[in-house]
Write a protein that holds these residues in place. Structure first.
Motif, PDB file in Angstrom:
ATOM      1  N   LEU A   1       0.832  -1.204   0.000  1.00  7.98           N
ATOM      2  CA  LEU A   1       0.000   0.000   0.000  1.00  7.98           C
ATOM      3  C   LEU A   1       0.867   1.254   0.000  1.00  7.98           C
ATOM      4  O   LEU A   1       0.531   2.242  -0.655  1.00  7.98           O
ATOM      5  N   LEU A   2       2.002   1.209   0.700  1.00  7.32           N
ATOM      6  CA  LEU A   2       2.963   2.319   0.638  1.00  7.32           C
ATOM      7  C   LEU A   2       3.430   2.525  -0.798  1.00  7.32           C
ATOM      8  O   LEU A   2       3.499   3.654  -1.282  1.00  7.32           O
ATOM      9  N   GLU A   3       3.732   1.437  -1.490  1.00  8.16           N
ATOM     10  CA  GLU A   3       4.170   1.535  -2.890  1.00  8.16           C
ATOM     11  C   GLU A   3       3.089   2.160  -3.759  1.00  8.16           C
ATOM     12  O   GLU A   3       3.381   2.964  -4.642  1.00  8.16           O
ATOM     13  N   ASP A   4       1.839   1.807  -3.503  1.00  9.79           N
ATOM     14  CA  ASP A   4       0.733   2.405  -4.244  1.00  9.79           C
ATOM     15  C   ASP A   4       0.661   3.903  -3.960  1.00  9.79           C
ATOM     16  O   ASP A   4       0.512   4.701  -4.880  1.00  9.79           O
ATOM     17  N   TYR A   5       0.812   4.283  -2.714  1.00  8.48           N
ATOM     18  CA  TYR A   5       0.741   5.685  -2.316  1.00  8.48           C
ATOM     19  C   TYR A   5       1.895   6.501  -2.902  1.00  8.48           C
ATOM     20  O   TYR A   5       1.688   7.558  -3.489  1.00  8.48           O
ATOM     21  N   ALA A   6       3.117   6.008  -2.749  1.00 10.17           N
ATOM     22  CA  ALA A   6       4.316   6.759  -3.164  1.00 10.17           C
ATOM     23  C   ALA A   6       4.646   6.576  -4.644  1.00 10.17           C
ATOM     24  O   ALA A   6       5.467   7.315  -5.185  1.00 10.17           O
ATOM     25  N   GLN A   7       4.040   5.573  -5.286  1.00 12.49           N
ATOM     26  CA  GLN A   7       4.345   5.243  -6.678  1.00 12.49           C
ATOM     27  C   GLN A   7       5.833   4.959  -6.862  1.00 12.49           C
ATOM     28  O   GLN A   7       6.458   5.385  -7.827  1.00 12.49           O
ATOM     29  N   LYS A   8       6.390   4.226  -5.883  1.00 10.54           N
ATOM     30  CA  LYS A   8       7.786   3.773  -5.913  1.00 10.54           C
ATOM     31  C   LYS A   8       7.821   2.352  -5.391  1.00 10.54           C
ATOM     32  O   LYS A   8       6.907   1.911  -4.695  1.00 10.54           O
ATOM     33  N   ARG A   9       8.888   1.635  -5.719  1.00  8.94           N
ATOM     34  CA  ARG A   9       9.073   0.276  -5.207  1.00  8.94           C
ATOM     35  C   ARG A   9       9.961   0.333  -3.969  1.00  8.94           C
ATOM     36  O   ARG A   9      10.951   1.056  -3.934  1.00  8.94           O
ATOM     37  N   TYR A  10       9.587  -0.449  -2.955  1.00  9.75           N
ATOM     38  CA  TYR A  10      10.320  -0.487  -1.696  1.00  9.75           C
ATOM     39  C   TYR A  10      10.567  -1.923  -1.268  1.00  9.75           C
ATOM     40  O   TYR A  10       9.848  -2.835  -1.665  1.00  9.75           O
ATOM     41  N   GLN A  11      11.591  -2.068  -0.423  1.00  7.18           N
ATOM     42  CA  GLN A  11      11.781  -3.313   0.299  1.00  7.18           C
ATOM     43  C   GLN A  11      11.857  -2.961   1.779  1.00  7.18           C
ATOM     44  O   GLN A  11      12.291  -1.862   2.135  1.00  7.18           O
ATOM     45  N   ILE A  12      11.394  -3.855   2.619  1.00  6.96           N
ATOM     46  CA  ILE A  12      11.431  -3.597   4.049  1.00  6.96           C
ATOM     47  C   ILE A  12      12.876  -3.680   4.512  1.00  6.96           C
ATOM     48  O   ILE A  12      13.578  -4.647   4.238  1.00  6.96           O
ATOM     49  N   LYS A  13      13.312  -2.636   5.216  1.00  9.62           N
ATOM     50  CA  LYS A  13      14.691  -2.550   5.696  1.00  9.62           C
ATOM     51  C   LYS A  13      14.778  -2.969   7.163  1.00  9.62           C
ATOM     52  O   LYS A  13      15.568  -3.832   7.508  1.00  9.62           O
ATOM     53  N   THR A  14      13.977  -2.356   8.027  1.00  8.59           N
ATOM     54  CA  THR A  14      13.963  -2.713   9.448  1.00  8.59           C
ATOM     55  C   THR A  14      12.532  -2.636   9.970  1.00  8.59           C
ATOM     56  O   THR A  14      11.749  -1.791   9.546  1.00  8.59           O
ATOM     57  N   ILE A  15      12.238  -3.523  10.880  1.00  3.42           N
ATOM     58  CA  ILE A  15      10.954  -3.503  11.561  1.00  3.42           C
ATOM     59  C   ILE A  15      11.231  -3.096  12.998  1.00  3.42           C
ATOM     60  O   ILE A  15      11.948  -3.776  13.718  1.00  3.42           O
ATOM     61  N   LYS A  16      10.670  -1.956  13.386  1.00  2.00           N
ATOM     62  CA  LYS A  16      10.923  -1.428  14.716  1.00  2.00           C
ATOM     63  C   LYS A  16       9.981  -2.044  15.745  1.00  2.00           C
ATOM     64  O   LYS A  16      10.397  -2.446  16.815  1.00  2.00           O
ATOM     65  N   ASN A  17       8.699  -2.125  15.397  1.00  2.00           N
ATOM     66  CA  ASN A  17       7.717  -2.609  16.348  1.00  2.00           C
ATOM     67  C   ASN A  17       6.504  -3.160  15.602  1.00  2.00           C
ATOM     68  O   ASN A  17       6.033  -2.547  14.655  1.00  2.00           O
ATOM     69  N   VAL A  18       6.017  -4.306  16.049  1.00  2.00           N
ATOM     70  CA  VAL A  18       4.801  -4.893  15.494  1.00  2.00           C
ATOM     71  C   VAL A  18       3.991  -5.450  16.657  1.00  2.00           C
ATOM     72  O   VAL A  18       4.520  -6.190  17.483  1.00  2.00           O
ATOM     73  N   LYS A  19       2.722  -5.074  16.704  1.00  2.00           N
ATOM     74  CA  LYS A  19       1.813  -5.613  17.714  1.00  2.00           C
ATOM     75  C   LYS A  19       0.586  -6.147  17.003  1.00  2.00           C
ATOM     76  O   LYS A  19      -0.116  -5.404  16.325  1.00  2.00           O
ATOM     77  N   PHE A  20       0.369  -7.452  17.137  1.00  2.00           N
ATOM     78  CA  PHE A  20      -0.840  -8.067  16.599  1.00  2.00           C
ATOM     79  C   PHE A  20      -1.836  -8.141  17.753  1.00  2.00           C
ATOM     80  O   PHE A  20      -1.630  -8.870  18.711  1.00  2.00           O
ATOM     81  N   LEU A  21      -2.904  -7.373  17.665  1.00  4.47           N
ATOM     82  CA  LEU A  21      -3.838  -7.220  18.770  1.00  4.47           C
ATOM     83  C   LEU A  21      -5.042  -8.160  18.671  1.00  4.47           C
ATOM     84  O   LEU A  21      -5.632  -8.514  19.685  1.00  4.47           O
ATOM     85  N   ASN A  22      -5.415  -8.525  17.458  1.00  7.26           N
ATOM     86  CA  ASN A  22      -6.530  -9.443  17.219  1.00  7.26           C
ATOM     87  C   ASN A  22      -6.271 -10.224  15.939  1.00  7.26           C
ATOM     88  O   ASN A  22      -5.560  -9.757  15.052  1.00  7.26           O
TER      89      ASN A  22
END
Length: 125
Positions: free
Chosen positions: A55-76
């Motif tokens: 979705l970020l790629e759709d928004y920015a109209q650029k290709r990305y790769q994930i570099k670092t994940i700082k925090n992820v919380k799965f709540l449900n």
């Protein structure tokens, strides 16, 4: 593998101002859900993160790769059966043109109830 049109479709976008919002519909018939888990499909955490990156790629109209994940919380649990429509809300998008990176803070919601919170950095490719 791109998850767009394989695991989800974009139903609506609000990309003019922050927060950026994407409403997505999860595809219950996806091969991923047939494997994870048959009869009780849930969205794998890695796919929740990958959808945010796409979705970020759709928004920015650029290709990305994930570099670092700082925090992820799965709540449900996110299931295409019980929550077939979710909203990705990009609360913070900081693009650094010099380093070609983008820092994000994203919430995943269903009917405004939080399902996941993500904070990560992508590198333009």
């Amino acid at each position: 593998m791109k998850l767009l049109n394989n695991l989800y479709t974009i139903s609506e976008r609000e990309t003019t101002f922050l927060p950026v919002r994407y409403d997505v519909s999860l595809q219950e018939k996806s091969l991923i859900y047939q494997a994870h888990f048959p009869g009780e499909p849930i969205t794998p955490g890695v796919c929740i993160i990958q959808i945010a990156k796409e979705l970020l790629e759709d928004y920015a109209q650029k290709r990305y790769q994930i570099k670092t994940i700082k925090n992820v919380k799965f709540l449900n649990v996110i299931s295409p059966v019980t929550t077939p429509h979710v909203t990705y809300v990009f609360e913070k998008i900081v693009i650094d043109e010099t380093s070609k990176t983008c820092r994000l803070q994203v919430q995943v919601l269903a009917a405004e109830a939080p399902l996941a919170k993500l904070s990560f950095t992508c590198q333009e490719i």
